[in-house]
Design an enzyme around this catalytic site. Sequence first.
Site, mmCIF file in Angstrom:
data_model
loop_
_atom_site.group_PDB
_atom_site.id
_atom_site.type_symbol
_atom_site.label_atom_id
_atom_site.label_comp_id
_atom_site.label_asym_id
_atom_site.label_seq_id
_atom_site.Cartn_x
_atom_site.Cartn_y
_atom_site.Cartn_z
ATOM 1 N N THR A 1 1.153 -1.253 0.139
ATOM 2 C CA THR A 1 0.050 0.040 -0.137
ATOM 3 C C THR A 1 0.813 1.269 -0.010
ATOM 4 O OG1 THR A 1 -0.111 -0.480 2.176
ATOM 5 C CG2 THR A 1 -2.186 -0.998 0.879
ATOM 6 N N GLY A 2 2.324 1.183 -0.112
ATOM 7 C CA GLY A 2 3.028 2.096 -0.198
ATOM 8 C C GLY A 2 3.495 2.772 0.988
ATOM 9 N N GLU B 1 -20.178 -22.299 -13.607
ATOM 10 C CA GLU B 1 -19.832 -21.016 -13.768
ATOM 11 C C GLU B 1 -21.361 -20.054 -14.027
ATOM 12 O OE1 GLU B 1 -17.378 -19.618 -12.561
ATOM 13 O OE2 GLU B 1 -16.480 -21.412 -12.576
#
Length: 649
Positions: A241-242, A462
């Site tokens: 996240t930096g 699916e």
Amino acid sequence: MAKENKKMEPNKKPKFSAYWIYAIIIVGFLALNFMGGSGWNSAPKTTTSNFQEFLRNGEVDKVVILNRRDAKVYLTQEAKSLEKHQSKKNKSLLPSTANEPDYQFEFGDLQNFENQIAKIKSEKGLETQVIYDTENNFWGEILITLLPFALIIGVWIFIMRRMSGGASGGAGGQIFNIGKSKAKLFDQNTDVKVSFKNVAGLEGAKEEVEEIVDFLKNPDKYTSLGGKIPKGALLVGPPGTGKTLLAKAVAGEAKVPFFSLSGSDFVEMFVGVGASRVRDLFKQAKEKSPAIIFIDEIDAIGRARGKSNFSGSNDERENTLNQLLTEMDGFGTNTNVIVIAATNRADVLDKALMRAGRFDRQIYVDLPDVRERKEIFEVHLKPLTKLEEELDTEFLAKQTPGFSGADIANVCNEAALIAARKGKAAVGKQDFLDAVDRIVGGLEKKNKIITPDEKRAIAFHEAGHATVSWMLEHAAPLVKVTIVPRGQSLGAAWYLPEERLIVRPNQMLDEMCATLGGRAAEKVIFNEISTGALSDLEKVTKQARAMVTIYGLNDKVGNLTYYDSSGQSEYNFTKPYSEQTSELIDKEISNIIEEQYQRAIELLENNKDKLTELAEVLLEKEVIFKDNLEKIFGKRPFNNKEEVITEPS
Ligand code: ADP
Ligand code: ZN
């Protein structure tokens, strides 16, 4: 970002390699060994029969029997001057001394030799002395005694070098560096420059760290009023996240040196190394002050003391942590060294770390929301020079719920690689979508062998997910469905989940119902179920358990939670509830899941024709989108609560 970093080399001296010393010593040993001892004196050789002749002639003064193998012959004074002995002597290179034997030879069997001498002596009535002697090869002995030590030391040096990580610096002398910190230094001289411009989103966190920048730039402003400059800040948030980026930006903005390392860099096999590395790190930082120390993954050393006492290596980690605390307490407020640490688990950290005067600031760095993702895309699209069209970053941000900043950086890079692989001259929107798919699901495996029967089962599975989620109000709206195998999965349905801050039980139940829709479709169509629903079942089981035991959303169990935010219970073997409650919890979890399964089955029974139609389209096209679903089902009856991107006001 670590590629361009320069390795920190504290006070680098021209090194004199220790290996030369070793080499010289070893060569010296060998030389002495070969030349020393018997090799030195090169008395002329003779034979046993010649010796017997000399002995008979009475020319021998004494015989020294050496090591029961060699005989050294010393002639009498008269015999020495004889012509035949003189001529031999001259061939010898060395001048003869009194101690030098005149001849030497190997006699073979000692017993035999002694008998011969005794016989000749008695025959001729000689007084020749026979002396027994042993001679030690002095240097050879030393070498043999020292060899084991040399080997042990050699092995030790080898292990030390291995452990101190081959990467660091010069060849010799690395054992002496084991207690040195492994921090990488970024400063004005390194070309990595990060500023707040490079950090998108994270407004709140940026605001908080801006304060730190200000402290570093003009500390006097704060200290003149009697305030103390904080010593540490803790960045808490999921990976990617930096956090590192933010810490680097602080250093870049304040224009101060930045020491970066990971918590695990302190940890080494040897006792005391971690603490010594901490000391060294702080010493270096103080020399460069004002400076920032960034410790990534501080939980490697900062985990609460006295917990997880299963491993013996615990003491060492505690020592390291204690040293860190001491250092943080120790440096005065005027040293201007600020420690920024990052973790994704603040709850497991030792409370002592969080005390005032240490990491007293906690800054939360969360996964970006849709607006922040848009900004992050904008940052990371800049380096991509060749874009096919003006990209709609808003659209991309919407396609990437739950992505971290690092994921988004990865998407942009992957898109460029995908475009290059396709041989395109520029990167287009489709490349970005492919990159997103790839990051979510792994690589497409087009050549996986799937029988037609299996393919049919997958298609219905699916289609079941798609149908149920389409019909339920709170289930996440579908983006696309595919039956192209990818990574571990055989097929997949992509949803666009709403980013909710709080979730209501109805929303959870609808989502679980949609997740069970796959298996339900198999049951409805084939009246058979399969192993294909494993990850679906795992997901719903976790969700149901969370509803009951964590969020207190179950009537029977009631408004309580067994969640422990301090992480303490992780190491407990005992459950925090009684046997009866345990049974109740199991029963409730099972009830919730079965209920939703029945609901999915009912839904699909009622819409069997549409389900089949959808599955057929899916079998034909392999990938279908929202539009295909709308064609079959008509518009979704619920008003689409798709995220609206709001401008920051
Ligand atoms: P963390 O330390 O939280 O695990 P990093 O700071 O190492 O994450 O982030 C990894 C990469 O992800 C960064 O180098 C950057 O390219 C990108 N990134 C993450 N967050 C952001 C953001 N908010 N803005 C721009 N880029 C980001
Ligand atoms: Zn499924």
